[in-house]
Scaffold this motif. Structure first.
Motif, mmCIF file in Angstrom:
data_model
loop_
_atom_site.group_PDB
_atom_site.id
_atom_site.type_symbol
_atom_site.label_atom_id
_atom_site.label_comp_id
_atom_site.label_asym_id
_atom_site.label_seq_id
_atom_site.Cartn_x
_atom_site.Cartn_y
_atom_site.Cartn_z
ATOM 1 N N ARG A 272 35.213 29.246 56.077
ATOM 2 C CA ARG A 272 34.086 29.989 55.527
ATOM 3 C C ARG A 272 34.289 30.216 54.029
ATOM 4 N NH1 ARG A 272 32.513 35.334 58.675
ATOM 5 N NH2 ARG A 272 32.112 33.675 60.224
ATOM 6 N N LYS A 273 35.528 30.518 53.645
ATOM 7 C CA LYS A 273 35.799 30.737 52.236
ATOM 8 C C LYS A 273 35.585 29.467 51.436
ATOM 9 C CE LYS A 273 39.313 32.768 49.241
ATOM 10 N NZ LYS A 273 40.681 33.326 49.190
ATOM 11 N N ARG A 274 35.933 28.310 52.018
ATOM 12 C CA ARG A 274 35.762 27.035 51.322
ATOM 13 C C ARG A 274 34.274 26.707 51.158
ATOM 14 N NH1 ARG A 274 38.098 23.991 54.717
ATOM 15 N NH2 ARG A 274 40.206 24.434 53.965
ATOM 16 N N VAL A 275 33.482 26.966 52.193
ATOM 17 C CA VAL A 275 32.032 26.704 52.135
ATOM 18 C C VAL A 275 31.383 27.597 51.087
ATOM 19 C CG1 VAL A 275 29.868 26.849 53.434
ATOM 20 C CG2 VAL A 275 31.891 25.854 54.484
ATOM 21 N N GLU A 280 28.752 28.219 45.733
ATOM 22 C CA GLU A 280 28.731 28.829 44.425
ATOM 23 C C GLU A 280 28.833 27.784 43.323
ATOM 24 O OE1 GLU A 280 31.867 31.626 44.415
ATOM 25 O OE2 GLU A 280 30.806 33.150 45.625
ATOM 26 N N ALA A 281 29.641 26.762 43.550
ATOM 27 C CA ALA A 281 29.782 25.702 42.543
ATOM 28 C C ALA A 281 28.471 24.907 42.392
ATOM 29 C CB ALA A 281 30.935 24.772 42.918
ATOM 30 N N ALA A 282 27.784 24.689 43.518
ATOM 31 C CA ALA A 282 26.527 23.944 43.482
ATOM 32 C C ALA A 282 25.458 24.779 42.750
ATOM 33 C CB ALA A 282 26.082 23.595 44.888
#
Length: 282
Positions: A272-275, A280-282
């Protein structure tokens, strides 16, 4: 000449009389001194006759001994042998205490009068084959004497406090003396129980009999010195490691049961943290 002759005759008669008197007085003196000498010689003999022939030695105080014994027997019938041990104890005025027995091995503890302990131990040879016999004695005379002296002192102290308690006038004095009296009375009862316990141990010896169908191995002698200390420490280390292994084995199932859910939760949280970072980067 006639008067001169009479005078000489009178002088000679006087000299003979004085010599005779001296001899008689000397004889009388000797006769009087003889009884005195005899009395002086007899005095020590009479004194010795009046005094005891020999000074009686001071009677030693009777020693108070706590006696215990341990006997190992081999018998084909363990239960019968234990019953015989209890019968012999009761026959001399003792009684049976703790008992733990099976068909192959058994142990019984009996209390018998201290004066009968040696005879009971000897009689056990008719119950079974004696493989080991050990009798020990502990001198508790000093402990008993000290305890009795403390009891006497404590009794006197309690009596003094009771007199003060009766004479107390104020409530505070009554409360203070009553508290101290209760404390000393409790100490006195504790000393009396200790004295009675020691006297009971002195009066009744403890006999422990182990019976088995096969000879019981004697206890290993204690090892002294550096080697004994090293082996004792090594045994302690081995025992410690064994307990650690047992603890790990007991905790391992819980770890396995809890590890799977914990791994799933950690995986889901990381995904979940990776998603979230990707969004946020997108």
């Amino acid at each position: 000449m006639l008067w001169v002759g009479v005078a000489l005759l009178a002088l000679v008669s006087a000299g003979c009389g004085s010599n005779s008197g001296k001899n008689m007085s000397g004889s009388a003196g000797m006769d009087n001194a003889a009884p005195q000498v005899a009395q002086q010689n007899a005095a020590p003999q009479e004194k010795q006759a009046q005094e005891p022939a020999a000074v009686q030695p001071v009677q030693q105080q009777e020693r108070q001994l706590v006696r215990t014994a341990t006997v190992d027997l081999r018998s084909d019938d363990v239960l019968k042998a234990i019953g015989s041990v209890k019968d012999r104890a009761q026959a001399v005025g003792g009684f049976a205490g703790q008992e733990n027995s099976t068909k192959e091995r058994g142990t019984v503890t009996v209390r018998v009068p201290s004066s009968e302990l040696d005879r009971v131990v000897r009689d056990l040879a008719s119950v079974g084959e004696v493989t080991r016999s050990e009798v020990r004695s502990e001198d508790v005379t000093d402990q008993l004497v000290d305890t009795e002296a403390r009891i006497a002192t404590q009794k006197a102290s309690v009596e003094r406090l009771r007199v003060l308690f009766e004479r107390a006038g104020s409530t505070s004095e009554i409360a203070q003396i009553e508290g101290e009296l209760t404390k000393r009375q409790s100490e006195l009862e504790s000393m009396q129980r200790r004295s009675e316990s020691l006297k009971g141990k002195v009066a009744l010896a403890t006999l422990t009999v182990q019976v088995a169908t096969v000879p019981i191995a004697p206890p290993e002698p204690e090892k002294a010195g550096f080697v004994g200390a090293f082996l004792g420490g090594w045994d302690a280390v081995v025992e410690f490691l064994r307990w650690i292994t047992v603890a790990v084995g007991a905790l391992l199932p819980f770890v396995l049961v809890l590890a799977v859910p914990a791994a799933v939760v950690i995986y889901v949280l990381r995904r979940r943290k990776r998603v979230t970072r990707t969004n946020e980067a997108a």
